[in-house]
Design a protein around this motif. Structure first.
Motif, PDB file in Angstrom:
ATOM      1  N   PHE A 142       0.829  -1.204   0.000  1.00  0.00           N
ATOM      2  CA  PHE A 142       0.000   0.000   0.000  1.00  0.00           C
ATOM      3  C   PHE A 142       0.866   1.258   0.000  1.00  0.00           C
ATOM      4  CE2 PHE A 142      -3.601  -2.619   1.888  1.00  0.00           C
ATOM      5  CZ  PHE A 142      -4.392  -2.501   0.760  1.00  0.00           C
ATOM      6  N   PHE A 143       1.966   1.200   0.720  1.00  0.00           N
ATOM      7  CA  PHE A 143       2.906   2.315   0.764  1.00  0.00           C
ATOM      8  C   PHE A 143       3.374   2.654  -0.650  1.00  0.00           C
ATOM      9  CE2 PHE A 143       6.882   4.469   1.407  1.00  0.00           C
ATOM     10  CZ  PHE A 143       6.835   5.057   2.657  1.00  0.00           C
ATOM     11  N   LEU A 144       3.736   1.639  -1.420  1.00  0.00           N
ATOM     12  CA  LEU A 144       4.245   1.872  -2.771  1.00  0.00           C
ATOM     13  C   LEU A 144       3.148   2.311  -3.734  1.00  0.00           C
ATOM     14  CD1 LEU A 144       6.875  -0.988  -3.170  1.00  0.00           C
ATOM     15  CD2 LEU A 144       7.300   1.474  -3.273  1.00  0.00           C
ATOM     16  N   ILE A 145       1.952   1.759  -3.609  1.00  0.00           N
ATOM     17  CA  ILE A 145       0.846   2.195  -4.473  1.00  0.00           C
ATOM     18  C   ILE A 145       0.567   3.676  -4.232  1.00  0.00           C
ATOM     19  CG2 ILE A 145      -1.640   1.998  -4.884  1.00  0.00           C
ATOM     20  CD1 ILE A 145      -1.385  -0.997  -4.457  1.00  0.00           C
ATOM     21  N   CYS A 146       0.565   4.066  -2.959  1.00  0.00           N
ATOM     22  CA  CYS A 146       0.321   5.471  -2.616  1.00  0.00           C
ATOM     23  C   CYS A 146       1.435   6.353  -3.160  1.00  0.00           C
ATOM     24  CB  CYS A 146       0.233   5.607  -1.094  1.00  0.00           C
ATOM     25  SG  CYS A 146      -0.455   7.162  -0.534  1.00  0.00           S
ATOM     26  N   ILE A 188      -7.693   3.802  -5.393  1.00  0.00           N
ATOM     27  CA  ILE A 188      -8.383   2.700  -6.068  1.00  0.00           C
ATOM     28  C   ILE A 188      -9.867   3.011  -6.220  1.00  0.00           C
ATOM     29  CG2 ILE A 188      -9.045   0.282  -5.848  1.00  0.00           C
ATOM     30  CD1 ILE A 188      -6.315  -0.149  -4.399  1.00  0.00           C
ATOM     31  N   VAL A 189     -10.488   3.532  -5.160  1.00  0.00           N
ATOM     32  CA  VAL A 189     -11.913   3.848  -5.201  1.00  0.00           C
ATOM     33  C   VAL A 189     -12.188   5.021  -6.134  1.00  0.00           C
ATOM     34  CG1 VAL A 189     -13.880   4.653  -3.856  1.00  0.00           C
ATOM     35  CG2 VAL A 189     -12.354   2.922  -2.897  1.00  0.00           C
ATOM     36  N   LEU A 190     -11.413   6.099  -5.993  1.00  0.00           N
ATOM     37  CA  LEU A 190     -11.636   7.293  -6.807  1.00  0.00           C
ATOM     38  C   LEU A 190     -11.433   7.009  -8.290  1.00  0.00           C
ATOM     39  CD1 LEU A 190     -12.027  10.350  -7.255  1.00  0.00           C
ATOM     40  CD2 LEU A 190      -9.591  10.644  -6.741  1.00  0.00           C
TER      41      LEU A 190
END
Length: 521
Positions: A45-49, A185-187
């Motif tokens: 999640f850190f890297l996706i962000c 992901i949601v947006l």
């Protein structure tokens, strides 16, 4: 074979080869205050962000369909080599401080210290620059205007809200990048669904095949923002000693996040191109404008002159999306700060900065002093830039984003070649993951990654470099950001003068670390 100016630094894992560097000096005193609270999913999640940037989607879409073509090309020419390079360095030297430690072992303290200043200071420039202005623009587009002093107040709330998140202990702070990844992901997923609904109701703009043809002028315009959205793999390594298993989790998370980011980044760009006429896509507001346009399917309308008015459910969804975008922007800055600030604290503890900045907060286990200094710098830059550009959001955005990218990429020009140097200096260090292809493979990935970031720095400082040369089409002046049209000197000074100042700050920091270096002998 070790650099005599670089006393060894030691990975705490204990799983070392016979020639592994000992990284205990300089950082050992602070190590006991760290908490191992980052697990594999947290790192993902850190890297996706980190990788999925929301502030440059409009900049890529503004260049038309060829942006997607160059995105695919650079995924192979830069993203893949860069990921392979960082996966080896991060798993072979899983030490707190990541990029600083790699360059320090490879090139010595002075070079690594100056390099680290550029890497760290790019974060307050980014937060107080392009991230802040897009957040404010989004708020004004979807909620209410921010006249006069209210714009300054809102910007400072954005900056210090992020600082408050960064300073928290890892077990709490890690939820910020998790929230940021989920928000993205949601947006972006909801935006793409809305584009499909919009297409059924109103149709979409045709994208002729010829517009996907890559051009050199398009490459010059796109390479900074595309590569900027492809960087950040090294950030978790700055918190390596707060991971439960960095040797395993870093390479695996790089692979998974890399694939996810290409999908999450490319989809919205295609959606913007389908919804908005090319001439109406702006670097600052492209994604914001596209969101407003597609949300009219839930309530609202688009006037003949292109003005969008949302109503009913459209207004509600627009507000939710705007909040998600602002959260996404804030968490981008926070996530980068969590990595860059830790590396700067290690550098200061190692003698290339004021010793007091290298202290880790005993209660939280985070570099609180670096965090607060960064927030103060971001605040000062925000207020200064807003005054210098006389409130011109587009000019503020262009100058701030360009400076952020060039500052970060100059540091990469030094960091990436560390792969080759460390293979030579520490050949027997255990490498759970190694770049395929032996020495040739290492040279290829290093040359591609370093060469492209170096070229990008030139393009950022002198937009249009090479346009019109050797028969290429276009005018170099057209490559200037639209907000700086006809003002090449002003734009160049907005990049060069701060870079020179940052290097001076680096030298001052190095001088202030003299006492620490002497104490270590």
């Amino acid at each position: 074979m070790r650099d005599t100016e670089t006393p060894p630094l030691s990975a705490p894992s204990g799983r070392k080869g016979p020639d592994s560097p000992d990284l205990s000096e300089g950082w050992g005193e602070q190590r006991g205050r760290l908490r191992k609270d980052l697990r594999r999913l947290d790192v993902l999640f850190f890297l996706i962000c980190t990788l999925v940037g929301l502030d440059t989607i409009g900049s890529v879409a503004a260049q038309g369909p060829q942006g997607l073509t160059w995105m695919a090309i650079l995924a192979l020419a830069f993203f893949l080599p860069y990921g392979l390079l960082v996966a080896e360095l991060g798993s072979a030297f899983p030490v707190q401080g990541g990029p600083y430690v790699w360059t320090r072992l490879a090139f010595g303290r002075l070079t690594a210290g100056l390099n680290q200043i550029l890497y760290w200071i790019s974060n307050p420039v980014w937060v107080g620059g392009s991230l802040c202005i897009i957040a404010l623009t989004t708020w004004e587009e979807f909620f209410t205007p921010l006249p006069g002093v209210w714009k300054y107040a809102a910007g400072l709330v954005f900056i210090w809200g992020g600082a408050l998140a960064v300073v928290q202990a890892v077990r709490f702070g890690k939820w910020v990048p998790i929230a940021g990844a989920v928000a993205r992901i949601v947006l972006l997923g909801f935006f793409l669904v809305s584009v499909v609904v919009f297409a059924f109701e109103h149709g979409v703009h045709a994208l002729p095949a010829g517009e996907f043809t890559p051009t050199y002028a398009g490459f010059i315009a796109l390479v900074p923002v595309l590569i900027f959205n492809y960087v950040g793999f090294e950030l978790p390594s700055s918190a390596a000693e707060e991971m439960t298993n960095p040797r395993r989790d870093i390479p695996l998370s790089i692979l998974r996040s890399g694939l996810a980011s290409i999908v999450l980044y490319g989809g919205p760009i295609l959606g913007i191109l389908f919804v908005l006429p090319g001439k109406e896509i702006g670097s600052l507001g492209g994604f914001i404008d596209a969101c407003k346009a597609v949300f009219t399917v839930y309530g609202g309308h688009i006037a003949a002159d292109g003005t969008v008015t949302l109503s009913g459910a459209g207004s509600v969804f627009g507000g939710i999306a705007a909040a998600g975008l602002i959260i996404g922007l804030l968490t981008s800055g926070v996530t980068w700060a969590m990595g860059a600030h830790r590396a700067q604290a290690v550098a200061c503890a190692d003698g290339v900065g004021p010793a007091w900045l290298g202290k880790i907060d005993e209660k939280r286990g985070t570099p609180a002093r670096v965090n607060l200094l960064s927030a103060a710098l971001a605040s000062a830059l925000f207020v200064l830039a807003l005054n210098l550009t006389e409130g011109d959001g587009e000019k503020y955005f262009a100058a701030g984003l360009g400076l952020t990218i060039s500052t970060t990429f100059i540091s990469y020009v030094i960091t990436f070649p560390s792969l080759l140097v460390l293979r030579r200096k520490y050949p027997d260090t255990a490498r759970p993951y190694a770049v395929p292809g032996g020495r040739l493979g290492a040279w290829v990935v290093t040359t591609l990654a370093t060469g492209l970031v170096a070229f990008t720095v030139v393009v950022l400082i002198w937009p249009g470099f090479g346009v019109g040369w050797f028969g290429t089409e276009g005018n170099a002046a057209d490559s200037l950001p639209p907000s700086f049209a006809g003002q090449r000197l002003a734009y160049t000074l907005s990049q060069v003068l701060p870079l020179a100042l940052f290097l001076v700050i680096g030298l001052v920091f190095y001088a202030l670390g003299t006492k620490t270096r002497r104490a270590k002998g």
